[in-house]
Design an enzyme around this catalytic site. Structure first.
Site, PDB file in Angstrom:
ATOM      1  N   CYS A 115      -2.068   1.317  10.246  1.00 44.25           N
ATOM      2  CA  CYS A 115      -2.596   0.332   9.292  1.00 44.25           C
ATOM      3  C   CYS A 115      -1.758  -0.952   9.323  1.00 44.25           C
ATOM      4  O   CYS A 115      -0.599  -0.949   8.906  1.00 44.25           O
ATOM      5  CB  CYS A 115      -2.585   0.965   7.900  1.00 44.25           C
ATOM      6  SG  CYS A 115      -2.843  -0.171   6.531  1.00 44.25           S
ATOM      7  N   CYS A 156      -0.452  -2.151   5.970  1.00 41.27           N
ATOM      8  CA  CYS A 156       0.622  -1.245   5.515  1.00 41.27           C
ATOM      9  C   CYS A 156       1.954  -1.652   6.133  1.00 41.27           C
ATOM     10  O   CYS A 156       2.979  -1.685   5.451  1.00 41.27           O
ATOM     11  CB  CYS A 156       0.308   0.196   5.901  1.00 41.27           C
ATOM     12  SG  CYS A 156      -1.193   0.864   5.159  1.00 41.27           S
TER      13      CYS A 156
END
Length: 102
Positions: A29, A32
């Site tokens: 991600c 993230c």
């Protein structure tokens, strides 16, 4: 920042005397990874515990807490979830949210 899993979640989060910021994330991600350094700074600047839960490796926790998109950040105080922030938000928003519970 501590990486926790389904086996350590209760002890590290639910039984913690400190405010805990839980980062539900995954290594693939992009957002993230982008928020990771901000969380490291927050861990050093505030009197709280910051932990990460890899949703790929801990799908039961992700399902239990209704994680639909990542990053999802949850604040726990005395074992109770008190707030949730979804997405890679600016540090100022995280600080504002954290300060409500310190």
């Amino acid at each position: 920042m501590l990486h926790i899993d389904e086996l350590t979640f209760e002890n590290e989060v639910l039984q913690s005397e400190k405010l805990v910021l839980v980062d539900f994330w995954a290594p693939w991600c992009g957002p993230c990874r982008m928020i990771g350094p901000i969380l490291e700074e927050i861990a050093k600047e505030f009197n709280l515990k910051v932990v990460q839960v890899n949703t790929d490796e801990n799908p039961n926790l992700a399902t239990f807490y209704g994680i639909r998109s990542i990053p999802t950040l949850m604040l726990f105080k005395k074992g109770q979830r008190v707030d949730t922030v979804i997405g890679a938000v600016p540090k100022s928003i995280l600080i504002h949210t954290i300060n409500k519970y310190l």
